[in-house]
Write a protein that holds these residues in place. Structure first.
Motif, PDB file in Angstrom:
ATOM      1  N   ALA A  74      29.645  42.662  29.613  1.00  0.00           N
ATOM      2  CA  ALA A  74      29.747  41.628  30.657  1.00  0.00           C
ATOM      3  C   ALA A  74      29.067  42.091  31.935  1.00  0.00           C
ATOM      4  O   ALA A  74      29.588  41.911  33.038  1.00  0.00           O
ATOM      5  CB  ALA A  74      31.214  41.292  30.919  1.00  0.00           C
ATOM      6  N   GLY A  75      27.899  42.684  31.763  1.00  0.00           N
ATOM      7  CA  GLY A  75      27.206  43.302  32.891  1.00  0.00           C
ATOM      8  C   GLY A  75      26.898  42.373  34.043  1.00  0.00           C
ATOM      9  O   GLY A  75      26.850  42.796  35.201  1.00  0.00           O
ATOM     10  N   GLU A  76      26.703  41.095  33.755  1.00  0.00           N
ATOM     11  CA  GLU A  76      26.318  40.160  34.818  1.00  0.00           C
ATOM     12  C   GLU A  76      27.420  39.933  35.840  1.00  0.00           C
ATOM     13  O   GLU A  76      27.139  39.614  36.996  1.00  0.00           O
ATOM     14  CB  GLU A  76      25.915  38.815  34.204  1.00  0.00           C
ATOM     15  CG  GLU A  76      24.617  38.847  33.418  1.00  0.00           C
ATOM     16  CD  GLU A  76      24.276  37.477  32.852  1.00  0.00           C
ATOM     17  OE1 GLU A  76      24.164  36.522  33.637  1.00  0.00           O
ATOM     18  OE2 GLU A  76      24.143  37.365  31.627  1.00  0.00           O
ATOM     19  N   ILE A  77      28.672  40.068  35.423  1.00  0.00           N
ATOM     20  CA  ILE A  77      29.746  39.758  36.372  1.00  0.00           C
ATOM     21  C   ILE A  77      30.379  41.001  36.988  1.00  0.00           C
ATOM     22  O   ILE A  77      31.102  40.895  37.980  1.00  0.00           O
ATOM     23  CB  ILE A  77      30.838  38.869  35.733  1.00  0.00           C
ATOM     24  CG1 ILE A  77      31.523  39.561  34.553  1.00  0.00           C
ATOM     25  CG2 ILE A  77      30.263  37.524  35.326  1.00  0.00           C
ATOM     26  CD1 ILE A  77      32.750  38.805  34.053  1.00  0.00           C
ATOM     27  N   TYR A  78      30.122  42.177  36.423  1.00  0.00           N
ATOM     28  CA  TYR A  78      30.657  43.417  36.995  1.00  0.00           C
ATOM     29  C   TYR A  78      29.628  43.987  37.966  1.00  0.00           C
ATOM     30  O   TYR A  78      28.536  44.377  37.568  1.00  0.00           O
ATOM     31  CB  TYR A  78      30.989  44.419  35.890  1.00  0.00           C
ATOM     32  CG  TYR A  78      32.316  44.144  35.227  1.00  0.00           C
ATOM     33  CD1 TYR A  78      33.465  44.839  35.601  1.00  0.00           C
ATOM     34  CD2 TYR A  78      32.436  43.168  34.243  1.00  0.00           C
ATOM     35  CE1 TYR A  78      34.690  44.577  35.007  1.00  0.00           C
ATOM     36  CE2 TYR A  78      33.656  42.892  33.649  1.00  0.00           C
ATOM     37  CZ  TYR A  78      34.784  43.603  34.034  1.00  0.00           C
ATOM     38  OH  TYR A  78      36.000  43.336  33.453  1.00  0.00           O
ATOM     39  N   LEU A  79      29.969  44.033  39.248  1.00  0.00           N
ATOM     40  CA  LEU A  79      28.988  44.339  40.288  1.00  0.00           C
ATOM     41  C   LEU A  79      29.019  45.784  40.768  1.00  0.00           C
ATOM     42  O   LEU A  79      28.002  46.298  41.226  1.00  0.00           O
ATOM     43  CB  LEU A  79      29.193  43.390  41.477  1.00  0.00           C
ATOM     44  CG  LEU A  79      29.075  41.898  41.138  1.00  0.00           C
ATOM     45  CD1 LEU A  79      29.339  41.056  42.380  1.00  0.00           C
ATOM     46  CD2 LEU A  79      27.706  41.573  40.548  1.00  0.00           C
ATOM     47  N   GLY A  80      30.165  46.429  40.718  1.00  0.00           N
ATOM     48  CA  GLY A  80      30.201  47.813  41.170  1.00  0.00           C
ATOM     49  C   GLY A  80      31.574  48.234  41.648  1.00  0.00           C
ATOM     50  O   GLY A  80      32.508  47.428  41.723  1.00  0.00           O
ATOM     51  N   VAL A  81      31.691  49.523  41.970  1.00  0.00           N
ATOM     52  CA  VAL A  81      32.931  50.077  42.521  1.00  0.00           C
ATOM     53  C   VAL A  81      32.769  50.144  44.037  1.00  0.00           C
ATOM     54  O   VAL A  81      31.852  50.792  44.544  1.00  0.00           O
ATOM     55  CB  VAL A  81      33.230  51.477  41.948  1.00  0.00           C
ATOM     56  CG1 VAL A  81      34.487  52.061  42.590  1.00  0.00           C
ATOM     57  CG2 VAL A  81      33.384  51.408  40.430  1.00  0.00           C
ATOM     58  N   MET A  82      33.651  49.456  44.744  1.00  0.00           N
ATOM     59  CA  MET A  82      33.563  49.361  46.196  1.00  0.00           C
ATOM     60  C   MET A  82      34.582  50.284  46.867  1.00  0.00           C
ATOM     61  O   MET A  82      35.772  50.244  46.517  1.00  0.00           O
ATOM     62  CB  MET A  82      33.845  47.922  46.657  1.00  0.00           C
ATOM     63  CG  MET A  82      32.874  46.883  46.136  1.00  0.00           C
ATOM     64  SD  MET A  82      31.222  47.077  46.836  1.00  0.00           S
ATOM     65  CE  MET A  82      30.294  47.451  45.345  1.00  0.00           C
ATOM     66  N   PRO A  83      34.141  51.095  47.836  1.00  0.00           N
ATOM     67  CA  PRO A  83      35.115  51.878  48.604  1.00  0.00           C
ATOM     68  C   PRO A  83      35.859  50.985  49.592  1.00  0.00           C
ATOM     69  O   PRO A  83      35.288  50.059  50.173  1.00  0.00           O
ATOM     70  CB  PRO A  83      34.233  52.887  49.342  1.00  0.00           C
ATOM     71  CG  PRO A  83      32.918  52.193  49.493  1.00  0.00           C
ATOM     72  CD  PRO A  83      32.756  51.339  48.261  1.00  0.00           C
ATOM     73  N   ILE A  84      37.123  51.245  49.743  1.00  0.00           N
ATOM     74  CA  ILE A  84      37.924  50.588  50.783  1.00  0.00           C
ATOM     75  C   ILE A  84      38.249  51.680  51.794  1.00  0.00           C
ATOM     76  O   ILE A  84      38.798  52.726  51.429  1.00  0.00           O
ATOM     77  CB  ILE A  84      39.200  49.965  50.192  1.00  0.00           C
ATOM     78  CG1 ILE A  84      38.815  48.905  49.146  1.00  0.00           C
ATOM     79  CG2 ILE A  84      40.072  49.356  51.285  1.00  0.00           C
ATOM     80  CD1 ILE A  84      39.977  48.390  48.331  1.00  0.00           C
ATOM     81  N   VAL A  85      37.877  51.459  53.036  1.00  0.00           N
ATOM     82  CA  VAL A  85      37.939  52.538  54.022  1.00  0.00           C
ATOM     83  C   VAL A  85      38.837  52.179  55.200  1.00  0.00           C
ATOM     84  O   VAL A  85      39.117  51.005  55.470  1.00  0.00           O
ATOM     85  CB  VAL A  85      36.524  52.883  54.549  1.00  0.00           C
ATOM     86  CG1 VAL A  85      35.576  53.192  53.398  1.00  0.00           C
ATOM     87  CG2 VAL A  85      35.968  51.763  55.422  1.00  0.00           C
TER      88      VAL A  85
END
Length: 343
Positions: A74-85
């Motif tokens: 499902a590569g099209e909908i998984y965008l990345g791991v986002m840091p929360i800071v």
């Protein structure tokens, strides 16, 4: 800190894009924030034995693992791991500069109405849909990871251990909730099948049929999108592959398709089940071992019965809800029993 993060992520200004409305959904292992265009999924700091998200480092690792296993299908909908800071001003922000306090998997938000389980209730799933799903799954399986460490999860010994645990954890359901005679008959049929087909299980291992699969392939984890949106195209999107425990995700490829096959039959869509299975074997060019597929369908139905049955002993579940749960437990048990008679 987790409470500060949860509070902040319910405020639009915490995101690095325009957000108007936020909805928080919880599972037993995740906090999921729906922002309209995107989904941010944070792992709860929990330890259930088979998964451990108790440290920030571990949560980052499993966010990255979630990206890895789902990108393949499902590569099209998984965008990345986002840091929360936490910024220098002391604010909690997504994908900003500051001290990292949490991580989230970012995905494109698809319409909830397009989830396959909802569409099944509306009788809005068609043969062409399940054929397309079968093609996606067959392609995914063809390139899925395999190897010695993965193969052990499909061994005769491991599968027998899984069944032994299943029986130990459901024996308390017999009598009040399940017919004991039918339960024991199912148990005997399963054990006899395994003992009579030990060479088959060993051959599946030798032939590399044990792979890192989806692990949770049912209609609740599939979107069938009919119309385009701002960020997505129409199509089939299979999501939420298991990343946190190899014992769930690594299996015979037939065990993977058995979940959706069983789920379709559970929902009274036998004709879609047949179309899905036939298409999978066509696209995968796999040997059509119907007996082994029935065995794994029995396993999937039994595990669903077990997990659903746990709620019967949960003090937080009210009696009205438990009446519904009893019905589901019985239905899964009857389906597992049906498959067992085919073994």
């Amino acid at each position: 800190m987790i409470n500060r993060v949860l509070q902040a992520l319910q405020e639009p200004e915490s995101y690095d894009e325009d957000v108007k409305e936020i909805k928080l959904i919880q599972t037993h292992i995740s906090f999921v924030f729906l922002t309209g265009d995107y989904v941010y999924k944070i792992k709860k700091p929990v330890n259930f034995g088979f998964l451990d998200f108790t440290s920030l480092e571990k949560r980052k690792f499993y966010c990255e693992e979630e990206m890895r296993v789902n990108k393949a299908i499902a590569g099209e909908i998984y965008l990345g791991v986002m840091p929360i800071v936490e910024t220098s001003e002391g604010r909690i922000k997504v994908n900003d500069t500051g001290r990292v306090v949490e991580y989230a998997v970012k995905m494109i938000q698809l319409p909830q109405s397009a989830i396959m389980s909802n569409l099944l209730k509306e009788n809005n799933v068609y043969k062409k849909d399940v054929v397309e799903i079968a093609k996606l799954v067959a392609d995914f399986h063809s390139t899925a990871n395999r190897g010695e460490e993965i193969s052990k999860y499909g061994s005769y010994e491991q599968i027998m251990a899984n069944w032994t645990q299943n029986f130990e954890q459901t024996e308390n359901l017999t009598g009040e909730y399940l017919d004991k005679e039918k339960y024991l008959e199912l148990k005997d049929r399963v054990i006899n099948f395994m003992d009579s087909n030990r060479e088959l299980f060993e051959r599946r291992v030798r032939e590399g049929k044990i792979r890192e699969c989806h692990g949770d392939l049912h209609s609740g984890n599939i979107f069938i999108v009919r119309r385009p949106g701002k960020l997505y195209k129409p199509g089939i999107y299979i999501f939420d592959a298991i990343e946190f425990f190899k014992g769930f995700s690594c299996s015979d490829i037939l065990a993977d398709i058995a979940f959706l096959s069983m789920d379709l039959e559970f929902n009274g869509r036998d004709y879609l089940d047949k179309s899905f299975v036939d298409a999978y074997f066509k696209f995968s060019d796999e040997e059509k071992l119907e007996n082994l597929l029935d065995f794994y369908k029995c396993y999937r139905a039994f595990v669903r019965m077990k997990v659903t049955g746990f709620m019967l002993f949960d003090e937080n579940v009210d009696e009205e809800e438990k009446i519904k749960i009893r019905g589901l437990v019985k239905k899964y048990f009857e389906l597992a029993g049906k498959y067992a008679t085919l073994l």
